[in-house]
Design an enzyme around this catalytic site. Structure first.
Site, PDB file in Angstrom:
ATOM      1  N   ASN A   1       0.819  -1.217   0.000  1.00 25.74           N
ATOM      2  CA  ASN A   1       0.000   0.000   0.000  1.00 25.74           C
ATOM      3  C   ASN A   1       0.848   1.259   0.000  1.00 25.74           C
ATOM      4  O   ASN A   1       0.397   2.311  -0.426  1.00 25.74           O
ATOM      5  CB  ASN A   1      -0.904  -0.010   1.243  1.00 25.74           C
ATOM      6  CG  ASN A   1      -1.605   1.315   1.485  1.00 25.74           C
ATOM      7  OD1 ASN A   1      -2.428   1.737   0.668  1.00 25.74           O
ATOM      8  ND2 ASN A   1      -1.259   1.991   2.575  1.00 25.74           N
TER       9      ASN A   1
ATOM     10  N   GLN B   1      -8.375   5.715   1.550  1.00 27.53           N
ATOM     11  CA  GLN B   1      -7.688   5.086   0.418  1.00 27.53           C
ATOM     12  C   GLN B   1      -6.768   6.025  -0.351  1.00 27.53           C
ATOM     13  O   GLN B   1      -6.015   5.576  -1.216  1.00 27.53           O
ATOM     14  CB  GLN B   1      -8.726   4.434  -0.509  1.00 27.53           C
ATOM     15  CG  GLN B   1      -9.456   3.309   0.240  1.00 27.53           C
ATOM     16  CD  GLN B   1     -10.450   2.531  -0.580  1.00 27.53           C
ATOM     17  OE1 GLN B   1     -11.014   3.059  -1.533  1.00 27.53           O
ATOM     18  NE2 GLN B   1     -10.674   1.281  -0.207  1.00 27.53           N
TER      19      GLN B   1
ATOM     20  N   ASP C   1       1.857   6.983   0.299  1.00 30.04           N
ATOM     21  CA  ASP C   1       0.744   6.154  -0.180  1.00 30.04           C
ATOM     22  C   ASP C   1       0.793   5.948  -1.692  1.00 30.04           C
ATOM     23  O   ASP C   1       0.603   6.883  -2.470  1.00 30.04           O
ATOM     24  CB  ASP C   1      -0.574   6.834   0.216  1.00 30.04           C
ATOM     25  CG  ASP C   1      -1.737   5.875   0.153  1.00 30.04           C
ATOM     26  OD1 ASP C   1      -1.672   4.823   0.819  1.00 30.04           O
ATOM     27  OD2 ASP C   1      -2.710   6.160  -0.578  1.00 30.04           O
TER      28      ASP C   1
ATOM     29  N   ASP D   1      -0.992  -6.526   3.379  1.00 35.09           N
ATOM     30  CA  ASP D   1      -0.979  -5.544   4.466  1.00 35.09           C
ATOM     31  C   ASP D   1      -1.822  -4.327   4.087  1.00 35.09           C
ATOM     32  O   ASP D   1      -1.815  -3.898   2.936  1.00 35.09           O
ATOM     33  CB  ASP D   1       0.479  -5.112   4.712  1.00 35.09           C
ATOM     34  CG  ASP D   1       0.624  -4.099   5.826  1.00 35.09           C
ATOM     35  OD1 ASP D   1       0.385  -4.481   6.988  1.00 35.09           O
ATOM     36  OD2 ASP D   1       0.958  -2.932   5.545  1.00 35.09           O
TER      37      ASP D   1
ATOM     38  N   HIS E   1      -6.820   0.042   2.729  1.00 32.22           N
ATOM     39  CA  HIS E   1      -6.330   1.353   2.290  1.00 32.22           C
ATOM     40  C   HIS E   1      -6.114   1.395   0.787  1.00 32.22           C
ATOM     41  O   HIS E   1      -5.648   2.398   0.252  1.00 32.22           O
ATOM     42  CB  HIS E   1      -5.056   1.712   3.069  1.00 32.22           C
ATOM     43  CG  HIS E   1      -5.322   1.806   4.539  1.00 32.22           C
ATOM     44  ND1 HIS E   1      -5.867   2.909   5.115  1.00 32.22           N
ATOM     45  CD2 HIS E   1      -5.194   0.886   5.532  1.00 32.22           C
ATOM     46  CE1 HIS E   1      -6.041   2.697   6.418  1.00 32.22           C
ATOM     47  NE2 HIS E   1      -5.644   1.469   6.696  1.00 32.22           N
TER      48      HIS E   1
ATOM     49  N   GLU F   1      -5.606  -8.000   4.910  1.00 33.69           N
ATOM     50  CA  GLU F   1      -5.762  -7.373   6.221  1.00 33.69           C
ATOM     51  C   GLU F   1      -6.858  -6.320   6.141  1.00 33.69           C
ATOM     52  O   GLU F   1      -6.621  -5.169   5.817  1.00 33.69           O
ATOM     53  CB  GLU F   1      -4.453  -6.729   6.684  1.00 33.69           C
ATOM     54  CG  GLU F   1      -4.507  -6.370   8.158  1.00 33.69           C
ATOM     55  CD  GLU F   1      -3.872  -5.030   8.503  1.00 33.69           C
ATOM     56  OE1 GLU F   1      -3.840  -4.708   9.702  1.00 33.69           O
ATOM     57  OE2 GLU F   1      -3.443  -4.298   7.592  1.00 33.69           O
TER      58      GLU F   1
END
Ligand code: QV4
Length: 454
Positions: free
Chosen positions: A100, A152, A161, A191, A195, A217
């Site tokens: 992510n 997100q 990100d 992971d 997001h 996750e």
């Protein structure tokens, strides 16, 4: 081609949190394989930041700097040797895939394997245009988990990100995952999945060179707009509520409530656990610190037919940041169970023997449920297994239990190890009507199964 591959006949996953590669390899061969564990979930293998100034916290590893397979747990050759060793022991390897984001450091630095980086610059891997800048909250950090866009597109605790909607970013991530697949890994724990939009994970998965097991996750709190169900098309999801519910029932409520235990997510898509590395640091879950109660809870997890069980294997910590035992260079030391703070919950007698129970009863339904309306419960699984859990404060004495088991002599795997046809603990005789008679101590259990007949 890259469809979800089920974990196989042996589905129990053991999370060897922060174990180095030689130790994982040895554990696969010495214990996980022989005990019927299906897969090992290993910590992130890619190059990460180094914060010796903070005492090398465990969470360094969740701040990638490059996709070189070189970390405090070992280099590429050690990683590859571990994968080979685990697979030849019959244990699949699932990698914690941090895709992510990259690091969350405001000042430039050098990663574990020597790569220079700055917050939005990872030479040869990513540059500024590959990252979101959501323009919120002053520093681009996520504050409001009830806002889908923010979760997100903003930064999880400052972590740069990635634009997972961008084709070059997707290709770069898929390149990393394919590199791991080429070394023989079987799947990934994604992971921080929530997001990333589910479709982004799906698009990356579609670029994989072969099928891989994916579990995501998907943390969730009531009222949040992003729900685990959205991620089912990509593979399995982790059910965080399960661990909170187990803790509440064992700590404050009645075991009899377990009769309908589960969640609305389909069992064959749910990965379940009492605790993980995040929740054991400050969330209301049961952990190794709860001793016998933790063992009993995991006995239930392994006996109950909901979800794919993931067992936690922890190291002791004083502060929540504390990293694993390391040498002067910050390399993780070999894990030696029950010394140096390595708690090895997966090796506790009750927990490890219940893996055998779980495998023996696979594919059968719950039957013969009986409870006392409080903290004494019993149930069978097909004609393969039977569990008595007495979490009352007093012993149950001289009671007859009716099991679905065929007549025979069974090892109580809660108190005894079964091997070579012999039991090192109590043996119970089930008669032709399925009955056996036993005493059960307070906060204790009895477990009988078809693969532990004397
Ligand atoms: C701090 C502040 C920021 C600030 C920044 C400024 O918190 O607000 O902007 O400094 O420099 C560490 C520190 C954290 C620090 C951050 C950036 O703890 O204080 O930010 O680094 O340097 C692990 C740890 C985090 C750690 C992170 C990266 O838990 O504490 O942050 O690694 O090293 C939600 C998510 C879920 C997530 C969970 C923790 O939905 O996805 O939070 N869980 C996974 C992993 C988890 C991991 C990450 C995600 C990130 O299971 O272990 O976070 O990869 O529920």
């Amino acid at each position: 081609t890259a469809t979800a591959a089920p974990p196989g006949d042996k589905d129990v996953i053991v999370r060897l949190f922060q174990w180095n590669w030689p130790s994982v390899a040895k554990e696969c061969k010495d214990f996980l394989g022989p005990r019927g564990v299906g897969g090992v979930h290993v910590s992130p293998p890619q190059e990460h930041i180094v914060r010796k100034d903070l005492g090398s916290p465990w969470w360094q590893d969740y701040q990638p700097v490059s996709y070189k397979i070189d970390s405090r747990r070992g280099d590429r050759a050690a990683f590859a040797a571990m994968v080979t060793a685990c697979k030849s022991a019959g244990v699949k390897v699932y990698v914690d895939a941090v895709i992510n984001h990259m690091a969350g450091q405001d000042v430039p630095g050098t990663g574990w394997a020597g790569s220079r980086y700055d917050h939005y610059s990872y030479p040869g891997v990513y540059a500024d245009q590959d990252f979101h800048h959501c323009g919120r909250n002053g520093n681009d950090d996520i504050k409001n988990y009830f806002d889908r866009f923010e979760v997100q597109n903003c930064e999880l605790v400052n972590l740069a990100d990635l634009k997972t909607e961008s084709e070059p970013v997707r290709n770069r991530i898929a390149g990393y995952l394919n590199d791991l697949l080429s070394l023989g890994v079987d799947g990934f724990r994604i992971d921080a999945a929530k997001h990333m939009p589910s479709a982004d994970i799906g698009a990356i998965k579609a670029k994989l060179s072969r099928p891989a097991y994916v579990f995501q996750e998907t943390t969730f709190a009531a009222g949040e707009p992003i729900v685990p169900d959205e991620y089912l098309p990509n593979g399995d999801v982790k059910v965080f509520a399960y661990g909170y519910d187990i803790a509440r029932i064992f700590n404050h409520e009645k075991l009899s409530y377990l009769r309908t235990f589960g969640s609305s997510l389909p069992s064959n898509k749910a990965v379940v656990f009492t605790d993980n590395h995040d929740t054991q640091r400050g969330h209301p879950v049961l952990t190794h610190k709860d001793g016998g109660r933790y063992a009993l809870a995991n006995a239930f997890v392994l006996a109950w037919p909901y979800g794919t069980p993931q067992l936690m294997s922890s190291f002791e910590f004083g502060t929540t940041d504390q990293g694993p035992p390391s040498d002067a260079d910050g390399r993780t030391k070999n894990a030696t169970c029950f010394t140096d703070g390595w708690r090895c919950e997966h090796r506790w007698q009750v927990i490890s023997n219940m893996i055998g129970f779980h495998n023996a009863v696979r594919g059968t339904n719950v039957n013969s449920w009986w409870d006392n309306g409080n903290d004494l419960i019993t149930f069978g699984r097909g004609d393969k297994g039977y569990l008595v859990l007495n979490d009352e404060g007093s012993a149950v004495t001289g009671r007859s239990f009716r099991t679905p088991l065929p007549a025979g002599r069974y090892c109580d795997v809660i108190h005894g190890d079964f091997s070579g046809g012999k039991c090192s603990g109590p043996v119970y005789t089930v008669d032709g009507g399925g009955w056996f008679r036993a005493d059960v101590a307070a906060h204790d259990a009895i477990a009988l199964h078809a693969n532990a007949r004397v």
